[in-house]
Design a protein around this motif. Structure first.
Motif, PDB file in Angstrom:
ATOM      1  N   ASN A  78       0.769  -1.053   0.102  1.00 51.54           N
ATOM      2  CA  ASN A  78       0.143  -0.035   0.015  1.00 51.54           C
ATOM      3  C   ASN A  78       1.024   1.084   0.105  1.00 51.54           C
ATOM      4  O   ASN A  78       0.702   2.354  -0.734  1.00 51.54           O
ATOM      5  CB  ASN A  78      -0.914  -0.126   1.260  1.00 51.54           C
ATOM      6  N   MET A  79       2.014   1.100   0.937  1.00 54.82           N
ATOM      7  CA  MET A  79       2.766   2.141   0.685  1.00 54.82           C
ATOM      8  C   MET A  79       3.459   2.587  -0.571  1.00 54.82           C
ATOM      9  O   MET A  79       3.520   3.772  -1.170  1.00 54.82           O
ATOM     10  CB  MET A  79       3.906   1.969   1.793  1.00 54.82           C
TER      11      MET A  79
ATOM     12  N   SER B 174       1.258   4.333  -3.088  1.00 54.15           N
ATOM     13  CA  SER B 174       1.133   5.760  -2.867  1.00 54.15           C
ATOM     14  C   SER B 174       1.899   6.612  -3.788  1.00 54.15           C
ATOM     15  O   SER B 174       1.480   7.783  -4.007  1.00 54.15           O
ATOM     16  CB  SER B 174       1.520   6.128  -1.572  1.00 54.15           C
TER      17      SER B 174
ATOM     18  N   HIS C 170       5.194   7.265  -3.682  1.00 55.76           N
ATOM     19  CA  HIS C 170       6.308   8.151  -3.008  1.00 55.76           C
ATOM     20  C   HIS C 170       7.425   7.257  -2.570  1.00 55.76           C
ATOM     21  O   HIS C 170       8.494   7.645  -2.322  1.00 55.76           O
ATOM     22  CB  HIS C 170       5.698   8.943  -1.848  1.00 55.76           C
TER      23      HIS C 170
END
Length: 288
Positions: free
Chosen positions: A229-230, A233, A235
């Protein structure tokens, strides 16, 4: 002398008739006659007086009948005892790290249950290093682990697969169009990695050190869902096995150059007795 012969003899003795005995046992009359004949020839005695279609036990036959009934009763008792024992078989405890669980589960578990329906499998999620320690402590029977760790030599092991690590980012990440990635290109990139005690992270740490780069790690996690999930994102980047990348078309996996290959192995404790079922399970996992 076979148990089947004893069973045929005893039923014939109870019915005093071969035809009725054959009907009771759902076999042919010659099967009954041949079984009786074989017993008589083996022991050199006549077991029955034969008068037309009626059978009557001889004195020797009466003694043999008592012994045969006792043997059959004992055989039934042993069979029941081992059926009960089978129900009490100790479960097989299997450890697997979260990332490998993403690759092998639930398919491996379902396949094991289909091929070994009588076995009680217990699965536990641990990192590769912890799983290896628990195998050595006999708290796990088997583990599927990243084999790129020194402790692997303390266990019996069989390599079952290899996986390349890919650098993974979101489709809109600035590096998403790269065909390959050098670790030196990631000197200033924010990264999210698994916990520092994972074999994968230890491998990456050595690789970064070899090229003179200190990775910029903003988060270490044990949860693959958090990690993915990170990355989505847009980034941060991470490293995942090729098989995981292929299962997530919403992230971009970029081959690392030179490639970072990880061996996956099934392990069990050296010197520990493994019953026949456990040996078959290990062999099955090896070929899965």
């Amino acid at each position: 002398m076979k148990l089947t012969q004893l069973e045929y003899f005893c039923v014939a003795a109870r019915y005093h008739n071969i035809t009725k005995a054959a009907k009771e046992l759902f076999v042919t009359q010659p099967s009954i006659s041949n079984a009786i004949k074989a017993l008589e020839e083996e022991f050199g005695v006549n077991l029955f007086f034969r008068n037309n279609n009626k059978l009557t036990l001889t004195p020797e036959g009466e003694l043999f009948y008592k012994s045969a009934e006792g043997l059959l009763a004992h055989a039934d008792s042993v069979e029941m005892e081992f059926h009960e024992l089978r129900k009490k078989i100790t479960p097989i405890r299997i450890g697997i790290p979260p990332m490998l669980g993403t690759i092998y589960l639930p398919e491996l578990y379902l396949s094991l249950k289909e091929n070994f329906p009588e076995v009680d499998f217990r699965l536990f999620e641990f990192g590769s290093i912890k799983a290896c320690d628990l195998v050595l402590e006999e708290k796990l029977d088997i583990a599927i682990v990243n084999a790129e760790q020194p402790a692997i030599d303390k266990c019996n092991s069989r390599i079952i697969d290899t996986e390349d690590l890919y650098f993974c980012v979101a489709p809109d990440h600035p590096l998403a169009e790269q065909k390959t990635i050098l670790l030196t290109m990631l000197a200033n990139e924010p990264l999210i990695l698994f916990n520092t005690d994972s074999v994968q992270v230890m491998t990456l740490t050595r690789q970064f050190k070899a090229v003179g780069v200190t990775p910029r790690v903003i988060l270490n996690t044990s949860q693959i869902t958090t990690l993915i999930n990170m990355v989505k994102s847009g980034h941060v980047g991470t490293f995942l096995y090729r098989s995981i990348v292929e299962a997530h078309p919403d992230i971009v996996g970029i081959p690392v150059m030179p490639s970072i290959e990880q061996r996956i192995g099934v392990i069990w404790k050296k010197g520990k007795y493994q019953n026949t079922t456990a040996e078959k399970v290990i062999k099955y996992i090896e070929n899965f």
